[in-house]
Design an enzyme around this catalytic site. Structure first.
Site, PDB file in Angstrom:
ATOM      1  N   ASN A  51      -9.193   1.414   9.269  1.00  0.00           N
ATOM      2  CA  ASN A  51      -8.460   1.041  10.485  1.00  0.00           C
ATOM      3  C   ASN A  51      -9.121   1.707  11.693  1.00  0.00           C
ATOM      4  O   ASN A  51      -9.728   1.049  12.518  1.00  0.00           O
ATOM      5  CB  ASN A  51      -6.993   1.453  10.364  1.00  0.00           C
ATOM      6  CG  ASN A  51      -6.105   0.903  11.494  1.00  0.00           C
ATOM      7  OD1 ASN A  51      -4.901   0.875  11.430  1.00  0.00           O
ATOM      8  ND2 ASN A  51      -6.711   0.443  12.584  1.00  0.00           N
ATOM      9  N   LYS A  72       0.881  -1.165   0.000  1.00  0.00           N
ATOM     10  CA  LYS A  72       0.000   0.000   0.000  1.00  0.00           C
ATOM     11  C   LYS A  72       0.915   1.210   0.000  1.00  0.00           C
ATOM     12  O   LYS A  72       1.634   1.461   0.966  1.00  0.00           O
ATOM     13  CB  LYS A  72      -0.902   0.005   1.235  1.00  0.00           C
ATOM     14  CG  LYS A  72      -1.645   1.340   1.399  1.00  0.00           C
ATOM     15  CD  LYS A  72      -2.573   1.335   2.586  1.00  0.00           C
ATOM     16  CE  LYS A  72      -2.875   2.756   3.029  1.00  0.00           C
ATOM     17  NZ  LYS A  72      -3.913   2.828   4.048  1.00  0.00           N
ATOM     18  N   GLY A 109     -10.966   7.411   6.187  1.00  0.00           N
ATOM     19  CA  GLY A 109     -12.036   8.357   6.474  1.00  0.00           C
ATOM     20  C   GLY A 109     -13.376   7.738   6.801  1.00  0.00           C
ATOM     21  O   GLY A 109     -14.312   8.438   7.171  1.00  0.00           O
TER      22      GLY A 109
END
Lengths: 66, 223, 256
Positions: free
Chosen positions: C207, C98, C186
């Site tokens: 997360n 990522k 978000g």
């Protein structure tokens, strides 16, 4: 002889290798990556890579993150 | 600054067990409190400042936030993390202008209108109540009740701390109504063992300091 | 179930990707990951703790059970991000990463210029790159053209819990993307995750929404269901929105 590991100075015996250092630190080779003087040392080369005085090593692993 | 706590201890030295506020707060911090509002409204500026300095030392040693009620000048002088404003304080917009974007600003609210003003004034969080009957808050009139809390939480963009008679026996109810956290005075300060009371309440609201959580902290540990 | 997610040649059943940071403790993290049904979990790459008494993440996350997706969190330069990816590949033996190159410490928005440049280098070095980007469709197209295996537009700033701020841009990205689109960052509530899937996204990565919830394990379960529900809703083909009513019951046979 003195090297730097993860930003901290460390005394190691002459003839030490990446593999012997990991054993001394009780770090399993499978869980880490090692960079010596900004170059990655591949796992098959841990036993054959001898350390020199002044070497700067970074030993990293996976930690929690998003 | 983020609202990174769920348990908010509000001081009242008349209700501190044994009459020693600093000792009681120290026990509470050791028990897991991460944010303290110094509220002694009857103290003149000088005395409040002295107490704030002592409270700043205590909270800093425990990695906890300190807010001073109403007195922006005392908060600034003592190096607090922010202020907690009441309806009679200077407007939150003014406090924000004085303290800057990093400071924590909490507002006391009792109805939806005060909540709207707090949001407009760019506060970081609100307390809402008094939810249940309580001696400290007798001056604010009858308790507003859980349904009013529920409506406030639904209407609020900001974290809402339920305040007023909140303790171990009703934490579940206020959290279920949507509160982000709880404010406590007597439940901790007047308890025979503030350490145990704080530990119990902190556990019930799921308080965990950022430092203790899993994972890396920003750039810490980067090669 | 045939509706699987394929990234970089690997196929997954779960469309929910979860991070391993910010949990109150490791046992809670383990239970939350389990409850989420996630198969891909993100991790960060940091110096090993030479104090061997402390627990480490890999004591709790089994790389045989989960696909670890290393991130380049806290990298503000292209070089730091590329270096981190190389170290990550060496540590984990997988090439999927990522990629984050952060432009600003308050918003943690991506520095898209550095991100694109890093992505090109990493694709050339054989990585399977999943870039954390903004919701700009032009940027998404450039990342895809550069060879990224997916695009991961943010819903809102990391940890902000605001949900998708610009669903219109996400839809535009979805219209032209030929690689999976995974909303990353978000998300705050289960409905946020469902909305992302209903727009047509291929997955959601989160997360803080789980780790920072009062009950992370319960929230992880909610997110699992939300992603699943949103996906079904999308595949089922919703009714159009109308201004006026159309009766659901027949007018024939009325007795008045």
């Amino acid at each position: 002889m003195e090297i730097v590991v993860n930003g901290q100075p460390r005394e190691i015996a002459p003839g030490a290798t990446v593999a012997s250092l990991l054993r001394e630190l009780t770090l399993p080779a499978t869980r880490v990556a090692v960079e010596r003087n900004r170059e990655i040392v591949r796992k098959p080369e841990y036993e054959s890579t001898a350390l020199s005085a002044g070497d700067r090593l970074e030993i990293v692993t996976f930690v929690g993150g998003g | 600054m983020a609202v990174d706590f769920r348990l908010y201890l509000v001081t009242d030295r008349d209700r501190a067990a044994g009459g020693d506020l600093l000792a009681a707060v120290e026990r509470a911090l050791a028990g897991g409190v991460r944010a303290v509002q110094l509220r002694e409204k009857d103290l003149p500026g000088g005395k409040l400042h002295e107490l704030a300095l002592a409270m700043r030392g205590l909270t800093a040693r425990h990695g906890a936030r300190l807010l001073v009620n109403d007195r922006v000048d005392v908060a600034l002088a003592a190096g607090a993390d922010g202020v907690h404003l009441g309806v009679a304080s200077i407007p939150p917009g003014e406090a924000r202008r004085l303290l800057g974007p990093e400071a924590l600003i909490g507002c006391s609210t009792h109805d939806l209108r005060e909540l709207a003003e707090a949001m407009e004034g760019r506060a970081d969080f609100v307390t809402f109540g008094p939810v249940y009957a309580t001696p400290s808050k007798a001056a604010y009139g009858p308790p507003v009740g859980v349904e009013a809390l529920r409506r406030a939480c639904a209407a609020s963009r900001l974290p809402v701390f339920a305040l007023g008679g909140v303790g171990a026996e009703n934490v579940r109810e206020v959290l279920g109504a949507g509160a982000w956290g709880v404010g406590a005075i007597g439940a901790i300060l007047s308890a025979p063992d503030p350490f145990a009371a704080a530990r119990d309440l902190a556990g019930r609201v799921g308080e965990t300091s950022d430092r203790e959580r899993t994972g890396c902290r920003g750039k810490e540990g980067t090669p | 179930m045939g509706d699987t997610l394929t990234i970089g040649g690997k196929t997954f059943r779960s469309r929910l990707l979860v991070g391993t940071g910010k949990y109150p403790d490791y046992p809670t993290m383990v239970r939350a990951l389990e409850a989420s049904g996630a198969e891909i979990v993100t991790v960060a790459v940091r110096r090993v703790n030479l104090d061997r008494t402390k627990e480490s993440l890999l004591d709790h996350v089994d790389p045989k059970k989960y696909t670890l997706l290393p991130n380049t969190a806290a990298c503000y330069t292209e070089d730091d991000a590329v270096r981190t990816c190389h170290l990550a590949r060496e540590a984990g033996m997988s090439s999927m990463v990522k990629l984050e190159v952060i432009g600003d410490e308050n918003t943690l928005f991506p520095d898209t210029e550095a991100l694109l440049s890093a992505a090109k280098r990493l694709v050339r070095d054989g990585f399977v790159v999943l870039p954390y980007t903004n919701d700009d469709p032009i940027m998404a197209r450039k990342l895809e053209d550069a060879g990224c295996a997916a695009v991961m537009p943010l819903a809102a700033p990391i940890g902000s819990g605001l949900g998708i701020r610009n669903p219109f841009n996400i839809r535009i990205i979805l219209e032209s993307a030929k690689v999976p689109v995974i909303v990353d960052a978000g998300v705050g509530s289960a409905s946020d995750a469902a909305v992302a899937m209903e727009l047509g996204c291929d997955g959601v990565l989160m997360n803080t929404a789980i780790a920072g919830a009062r009950d992370p394990v319960l929230m992880a379960g909610a997110m699992r269901e939300a992603v699943s529900a949103g996906r079904k809703s999308f595949l089922a083909g919703r009714i159009p929105k109308k201004l006026y009513a159309t009766a659901s019951s027949p007018l024939d046979g009325t007795f008045f």
